[in-house]
Design an enzyme around this catalytic site. Structure first.
Site, mmCIF file in Angstrom:
data_model
loop_
_atom_site.group_PDB
_atom_site.id
_atom_site.type_symbol
_atom_site.label_atom_id
_atom_site.label_comp_id
_atom_site.label_asym_id
_atom_site.label_seq_id
_atom_site.Cartn_x
_atom_site.Cartn_y
_atom_site.Cartn_z
ATOM 1 N N CYS A 168 0.837 -1.194 0.000
ATOM 2 C CA CYS A 168 0.000 0.000 0.000
ATOM 3 C C CYS A 168 0.883 1.260 0.000
ATOM 4 O O CYS A 168 1.702 1.446 0.910
ATOM 5 C CB CYS A 168 -0.866 -0.045 1.258
ATOM 6 S SG CYS A 168 -2.006 1.330 1.382
ATOM 7 N N GLU A 192 -12.110 -1.148 -8.143
ATOM 8 C CA GLU A 192 -12.746 -2.162 -7.272
ATOM 9 C C GLU A 192 -14.033 -2.682 -7.916
ATOM 10 O O GLU A 192 -14.407 -3.834 -7.729
ATOM 11 C CB GLU A 192 -13.077 -1.564 -5.897
ATOM 12 C CG GLU A 192 -11.866 -1.212 -5.070
ATOM 13 C CD GLU A 192 -11.428 -2.305 -4.095
ATOM 14 O OE1 GLU A 192 -12.243 -3.166 -3.776
ATOM 15 O OE2 GLU A 192 -10.254 -2.265 -3.692
ATOM 16 N N CYS A 213 -0.343 4.060 -6.392
ATOM 17 C CA CYS A 213 -1.474 3.430 -5.698
ATOM 18 C C CYS A 213 -1.575 2.009 -6.240
ATOM 19 O O CYS A 213 -1.423 1.783 -7.448
ATOM 20 C CB CYS A 213 -2.745 4.217 -5.987
ATOM 21 S SG CYS A 213 -4.226 3.420 -5.379
#
Ligand code: DGL
Length: 244
Positions: free
Chosen positions: A70, A150, A180
């Site tokens: 992350c 997502e 990211c």
């Protein structure tokens, strides 16, 4: 060797995928904190706390090394995590910068950094690139791309509209740091948006190269991966089937 891969949710599977395709470790233990994703809009003290809790989680697995896939956690929590961990902890920001500096030799190159609000606000990419002499940096918070990915929207008009929203006023960059975990999944659309010009820096590819440079060795064995989630395990399992 056994590596832990930690992410706020599913996005870190892009880093796990690089480790599956370029094996350096025989075993991968993946932990996605799906109960608390996204980390990007959270405050630094919350992100640090989540990072420290991830160390507690990995204490159950006797890992040899931890990769914080992350970017948001890498931007804020690495020092604290390193103090608590009994094994080396790597983030993805330093490897990303290292990969960029290996590929882009002109210090006046236009470099675009995209990431979550927290990652961009931390200034970590910007400070370190400036220290290397890169002068033309643009950074944009592109957090809305996270839920789009997502949702499994990796191409098409919705994504193109969002890219246009973020990028319509900037000059085509020479390189883009995909700061990211989710963005490698839309790298094709990002590259197309800029007519294939920019070099893209992907955290997963960068960390593999960086660890090789640090002396980790390739193994011939296909790694075993075990996936854990703090919520909606089934959801993460389904995403992992699609992405990995
Ligand atoms: N994994 C995060 C990152 O790389 C993106 C998703 C989130 O906001 O938690 O910064």
């Amino acid at each position: 060797m056994r590596v832990g891969v930690f992410d706020s949710g599913a996005g870190g599977l892009t880093v796990a995928k690089s480790l599956l395709e370029n094996p350096l470790f025989e075993e991968i233990v993946y932990y996605g904190d799906t109960a608390r994703v996204p980390y990007g809009p959270k405050d630094s003290n919350t992100i640090i706390r989540y990072g420290l809790e991830a160390i507690e989680f990995f204490n159950n697995f006797d890992i040899d090394v931890l990769i914080t896939a992350c970017n948001t956690v890498s931007a804020y929590a690495l020092n604290d995590m390193r103090q608590k961990a009994k094994y080396p902890v790597y983030g993805v920001i330093e490897p990303g910068i290292w990969a960029l500096a290996n590929k882009i030799k002109r210090q006046d190159a236009n470099i675009l950094i995209i990431g979550t609000r927290a990652t961009i606000n931390s200034g970590e990419y910007q400070k370190n690139l400036q220290n290397l002499g890169f002068k033309n940096l643009t950074s944009i918070q592109t957090g809305m791309l996270v839920p789009i990915v997502e949702e499994g929207i990796l191409e098409g008009p919705v994504l193109d509209e969002m890219l246009n929203h973020y990028f319509n006023s900037i000059k085509t960059p020479d390189a883009i740091i995909l700061g990211c975990t989710h963005f490698p999944l839309i790298s094709k659309a990002i590259k197309n948006y800029f007519n294939s010009r920019p070099v893209l820096i992907h955290s997963g590819e960068a960390i593999v190269e960086y660890l090789l440079h640090k002396g980790y060795k390739k193994t011939d064995k296909k790694p075993e991966i075990t996936i854990y989630a703090s919520d909606n395990v089934e959801g993460l399992r389904n995403i992992s089937k699609k992405w990995l």
